[in-house]
Scaffold this motif. Structure first.
Motif, PDB file in Angstrom:
ATOM      1  N   THR A  58     -26.195  16.929  36.100  1.00 41.70           N
ATOM      2  CA  THR A  58     -26.383  17.500  34.770  1.00 41.70           C
ATOM      3  C   THR A  58     -26.549  16.382  33.748  1.00 41.70           C
ATOM      4  O   THR A  58     -25.750  15.445  33.711  1.00 41.70           O
ATOM      5  CB  THR A  58     -25.169  18.353  34.375  1.00 41.70           C
ATOM      6  OG1 THR A  58     -25.070  19.462  35.259  1.00 41.70           O
ATOM      7  CG2 THR A  58     -25.311  18.869  32.956  1.00 41.70           C
ATOM      8  N   LYS A  59     -27.591  16.482  32.956  1.00 41.14           N
ATOM      9  CA  LYS A  59     -27.667  15.681  31.739  1.00 41.14           C
ATOM     10  C   LYS A  59     -27.034  16.540  30.646  1.00 41.14           C
ATOM     11  O   LYS A  59     -27.450  17.683  30.446  1.00 41.14           O
ATOM     12  CB  LYS A  59     -29.126  15.353  31.380  1.00 41.14           C
ATOM     13  CG  LYS A  59     -29.739  14.255  32.219  1.00 41.14           C
ATOM     14  CD  LYS A  59     -31.163  13.961  31.807  1.00 41.14           C
ATOM     15  CE  LYS A  59     -31.285  13.166  30.531  1.00 41.14           C
ATOM     16  NZ  LYS A  59     -30.949  11.727  30.693  1.00 41.14           N
ATOM     17  N   GLN A  60     -26.059  16.024  29.963  1.00 37.24           N
ATOM     18  CA  GLN A  60     -25.416  16.806  28.919  1.00 37.24           C
ATOM     19  C   GLN A  60     -26.429  17.113  27.814  1.00 37.24           C
ATOM     20  O   GLN A  60     -27.283  16.287  27.474  1.00 37.24           O
ATOM     21  CB  GLN A  60     -24.216  16.056  28.354  1.00 37.24           C
ATOM     22  CG  GLN A  60     -23.125  15.805  29.398  1.00 37.24           C
ATOM     23  CD  GLN A  60     -22.631  17.103  30.020  1.00 37.24           C
ATOM     24  OE1 GLN A  60     -22.220  18.016  29.307  1.00 37.24           O
ATOM     25  NE2 GLN A  60     -22.659  17.197  31.339  1.00 37.24           N
TER      26      GLN A  60
ATOM     27  N   MET B   4     -24.163  11.617  36.420  1.00 40.82           N
ATOM     28  CA  MET B   4     -24.081  12.330  35.155  1.00 40.82           C
ATOM     29  C   MET B   4     -23.718  11.425  33.980  1.00 40.82           C
ATOM     30  O   MET B   4     -24.409  11.404  32.958  1.00 40.82           O
ATOM     31  CB  MET B   4     -23.075  13.484  35.270  1.00 40.82           C
ATOM     32  CG  MET B   4     -22.990  14.368  34.031  1.00 40.82           C
ATOM     33  SD  MET B   4     -21.829  13.767  32.760  1.00 40.82           S
ATOM     34  CE  MET B   4     -20.273  14.047  33.579  1.00 40.82           C
TER      35      MET B   4
ATOM     36  N   LYS C 265     -26.381   9.063  32.624  1.00 34.49           N
ATOM     37  CA  LYS C 265     -27.639   9.649  32.189  1.00 34.49           C
ATOM     38  C   LYS C 265     -27.458  10.623  31.018  1.00 34.49           C
ATOM     39  O   LYS C 265     -28.387  11.363  30.695  1.00 34.49           O
ATOM     40  CB  LYS C 265     -28.308  10.371  33.358  1.00 34.49           C
ATOM     41  CG  LYS C 265     -28.851   9.422  34.441  1.00 34.49           C
ATOM     42  CD  LYS C 265     -29.339  10.179  35.640  1.00 34.49           C
ATOM     43  CE  LYS C 265     -30.050   9.286  36.637  1.00 34.49           C
ATOM     44  NZ  LYS C 265     -31.428   8.970  36.235  1.00 34.49           N
ATOM     45  N   SER C 266     -26.293  10.626  30.404  1.00 26.42           N
ATOM     46  CA  SER C 266     -25.998  11.626  29.387  1.00 26.42           C
ATOM     47  C   SER C 266     -25.653  11.056  28.018  1.00 26.42           C
ATOM     48  O   SER C 266     -25.165  11.774  27.153  1.00 26.42           O
ATOM     49  CB  SER C 266     -24.843  12.528  29.860  1.00 26.42           C
ATOM     50  OG  SER C 266     -25.268  13.350  30.928  1.00 26.42           O
TER      51      SER C 266
ATOM     52  N   SER D 218     -27.595  14.876  24.961  1.00 28.22           N
ATOM     53  CA  SER D 218     -28.504  13.750  25.179  1.00 28.22           C
ATOM     54  C   SER D 218     -29.913  14.063  24.712  1.00 28.22           C
ATOM     55  O   SER D 218     -30.750  13.157  24.596  1.00 28.22           O
ATOM     56  CB  SER D 218     -28.538  13.369  26.670  1.00 28.22           C
ATOM     57  OG  SER D 218     -29.249  14.340  27.432  1.00 28.22           O
TER      58      SER D 218
END
Length: 329
Positions: A136-138, A210, A213-214, A141
């Motif tokens: 998951t990318k938050q 995660m 990348k977030s 972001s």
């Protein structure tokens, strides 16, 4: 951030702009936008060099792109009528394009989904996954298509990853790949900005996806949402990334290991996907951590570890979709 025409006359985006001139093309592509004009955030459609406003003309007055997607079956005809009228339009040069979707319920991304990118991971000593590998990318972001990407002091290994993203159009659960195209609303360009050193916080035992990348601003998307009916084959699109004008990634979406429809099947087997959910489909070879060249082949001129620094400009382009461009600050 105002939209800027591409400098390179041969760029993917310029070629895409000319598709409307193909003999037999009876209407413009449906490119839905979120934008600011005169201090007001609105929904609209990009038509040639203009944006035609929708927000005040649609009967249900959708407040977000997710609302518009959710009501598309009933609003599509109204949108067509508004386009035909074309009275409420503003030059594209006078608006600031925003992320088409601001706060989706989910922002999901698949790792190592291009054959040649997987080879890069093996070079780096990472064991490739046997099945689809998701993270998951938050949603915090998410960034505008021409917004600045922040490089925090806590990373020395900021990286770029051009990706095709699709957006779910209808609620779906346990959908087979053969049916999945009916549930995809449209496509965007995405840059899955990654902090590689954060991904290695738990190495060598495991790679951490995660958290690396977030970071805020590390999910630029756009520049608009192209409806799925305008993309005949999402698995045959040229996909490229440039840093300061230098070609870093160059591939085709036909190099995906699991295609968009197989991704919908896998995800929906475990969770309900809802309108507006964003799915990033993986990146081709050539990102900064790899010594391989743009096409995934060995490149003696490239030394590897070509990470982003403040002042760099990253441009991600996908055939038939468009381009986003972000400065690192």
């Amino acid at each position: 951030y105002n939209y800027v025409e591409p400098i390179r006359s041969s760029s993917i985006e310029n070629q895409w702009f000319n598709i409307a001139n193909i003999p037999g093309a009876s209407r413009p592509f449906m490119r839905l936008v979120r934008y600011i004009a005169d201090g007001e955030v609105s929904l609209g459609v990009k038509s040639e060099d203009y944006v035609i406003g929708l927000s005040h003309k649609l009967s249900s007055k959708p407040e977000s792109m997710v609302d518009l997607i959710s009501e598309w079956d009933t609003l599509q005809r109204e949108v067509g009528d508004i386009l035909s009228d074309g009275s409420d339009k503003v030059p594209l040069s006078e608006v600031s394009l925003l992320a088409p979707i601001q706060r989706p319920g989910k922002f999901l991304a698949i790792g190592m989904n291009y054959q040649k990118h997987r080879a890069e991971a093996v070079d780096a000593g990472i064991t490739p996954p046997r099945n689809q590998m998701w993270f998951t990318k938050q949603t915090t972001s998410i960034n505008d298509p021409f917004g600045d990407v922040r490089k925090p002091d806590s990373t020395m290994m900021l990286d770029y990853e051009v990706e095709l993203a699709f957006v779910i159009g209808k609620e779906c659960y346990q959908i087979k790949a053969e049916e999945a195209s009916d549930y995809i609303f449209g496509y965007m360009v995405c840059n899955d900005v990654s902090m590689r050193d954060w991904q290695m916080h738990n190495m060598p035992d495991r790679i951490e996806l995660m958290i690396g990348k977030s970071h805020d601003s590390h999910g630029p998307i756009g520049p608009w949402l192209v409806t799925a009916d305008e993309v005949p084959d999402p698995h045959n699109l040229r996909i490229e990334c440039f840093v300061n004008g230098d070609l870093r990634q160059s591939s085709n979406t036909d190099d995906m290991i699991w295609n968009c429809y197989e991704q919908v099947e896998y995800l929906s087997s475990a969770m309900t996907l809802r309108p507006g959910d964003i799915v990033a489909t993986g990146t081709p070879p050539g990102s900064g951590f790899s010594p391989r060249g743009a096409s995934g082949k060995a490149d003696k001129e490239r030394k590897g570890n070509v990470f982003l620094q403040a002042g760099d400009v990253v441009r991600c382009e996908i055939e038939m979709i468009g381009a986003i461009e972000n400065k690192v600050v």
